[in-house]
Design an enzyme around this catalytic site. Structure first.
Site, short mmCIF file in Angstrom:
data_model
loop_
_atom_site.label_atom_id
_atom_site.label_comp_id
_atom_site.label_asym_id
_atom_site.label_seq_id
_atom_site.Cartn_x
_atom_site.Cartn_y
_atom_site.Cartn_z
N GLY A 147 -38.34 1.89 23.94
CA GLY A 147 -37.78 0.56 24.14
C GLY A 147 -36.26 0.62 24.16
CB CYS A 148 -33.74 -1.51 25.81
SG CYS A 148 -34.38 -3.15 25.39
CE1 TYR A 149 -31.72 -5.73 21.74
CE2 TYR A 149 -34.04 -6.31 22.00
CZ TYR A 149 -32.71 -6.65 22.10
OH TYR A 149 -32.35 -7.89 22.57
CB ALA A 150 -36.69 1.63 20.02
#
Length: 371
Positions: A161-164
């Site tokens: 994921g982008c945030y991850a």
């Protein structure tokens, strides 16, 4: 895994389970997909790639990165067949690699369309569905020295994921280096461009009326939290406070650290703790192409022109790239530090990472079509 200009037969005859699925579909017409394009020559290696969900935000970006390549033969379904399980199953099993740009439930269904006797096709899933599944390689090659090999050897790859991606890029090396305690109770904040919300949120922000900025995730159960814990080395996920701003692409993820509660006691002793945190990150990414650790502290960033008007860290500076930049700023007197990651939520946070993982899975230069 790369097809050397081969024209494989229609795979319904090669995969018995797939034949049954195709025959049972009332909308299926027994017609083979087109063979690889004629540009393939004995000296060119071609890989057949299918993007399942190519009309979405991530799918369009992936297609844009692959469409001009001479080593990729894109399999495309007519619009009316894109949701037909039989047509999708045929395309999935014809491909050397498939990139799933779908919601979680649809990605799980798509993975199940791989024929039981198909041990060749590589799946790269951009959804959340398989990120903490031990049978899928986590698609952040820079995670550790062994992660690229895991991705290269796997036929099931889960795109982060982008945030991850931002959070793990910061905490993974620091936990691994013995700087941050595994049991640290961290808080992370992030701001993303509105494209991260897909077509519905894009329509809102590109419409006449919308908020200038919006915090969300108030249940404290964001879907990226499981992978944040699983691949950061922490024993539990952080408290996560995401937000969306009035800009299309770009992202900054920030994690504050308290020397006395978050760092290992031995690491936090003495002077120069901030410099040691910076050095641990710099050492981890020293040989990486797409992840860079910037100079330490605000004054260096001003001198290097990294701050807008000498004061602000823009979230959109890496748009349309697969790069990620890490920033470290500390106050040793206050015994506090912040580590931050800047990336394109649609680049290293989605489509760029998918193409990087595709390149690795196919044994190609991972920078191809990412520069």
């Amino acid at each position: 895994r790369v097809s050397h200009c081969s024209r494989r037969p229609w795979l319904a005859f090669g995969y018995p389970m797939l034949s049954l699925l195709l025959a049972s579909s009332p909308s299926f017409t027994a017609r083979p997909l087109p063979p690889p394009r004629a540009r393939c020559t004995p000296d060119v290696l071609m890989a057949a790639v299918f993007i399942d969900g190519e009309a979405g935000t991530t799918g369009l970006q992936v297609r844009g990165r692959l469409s001009t390549r001479d080593d990729i033969d894109l399999i495309t379904l007519p619009e009316e067949s894109r949701k037909d399980p039989a047509a999708r199953a045929e395309a999935i099993n014809k491909a050397d690699a498939v990139i799933l740009c779908l919601p979680d439930a649809a990605a799980i269904e798509a993975a199940a369309l791989v024929a039981a006797d198909n041990d060749r096709t590589v799946l790269i899933d951009a959804s959340t569905a398989h990120r903490t599944n031990a049978e899928w390689a986590y698609g952040f090659p820079e995670l550790s020295g062994a992660q690229r090999s895991k991705i290269a050897a796997s036929k099931r790859i889960a795109n982060p994921g982008c945030y991850a991606t931002g959070f793990i890029s910061l905490l993974g090396p620091l936990v691994g280096a013995g700087a941050v305690r595994r049991e640290a109770r961290l808080v992370t904040s992030a701001v993303s461009g509105y494209s991260g919300g897909g077509n519905p949120l894009i329509a809102v922000y590109e419409g006449a009326e919308h908020e200038p900025w919006g915090a969300y995730g108030f249940s404290l159960s964001h879907k990226h939290l499981p992978e944040m814990a699983a691949f950061s080395g922490l024993d539990r996920p952080p408290i996560f406070m995401p937000a969306v701003g009035d800009f299309a692409q770009g992202m900054v993820v920030s994690v504050p650290l308290h020397y006395d509660s978050d760092l290992e006691p031995a690491f936090a002793e003495g002077e120069g703790v901030g410099e040691r945190l910076h050095a641990a990150l710099a050492a981890h990414y020293a040989d990486e192409h797409f992840v860079s650790v910037m100079s330490l502290g605000e004054e260096a960033w001003k001198e290097e022109g990294l701050l807008e008007r000498g004061a602000f860290l823009r979230p959109d500076a890496l748009n349309d790239s697969n790069h990620l930049q890490i920033f470290v700023y500390c106050n040793d007197a206050a015994r506090t530090c912040v580590v931050a990651a800047r990336l394109d939520n649609l680049g290293k946070g989605a489509s760029g990472a998918a193409v990087q993982n595709l390149n690795i899975a196919l044994g190609l230069d991972e920078r191809t079509s990412l520069e």
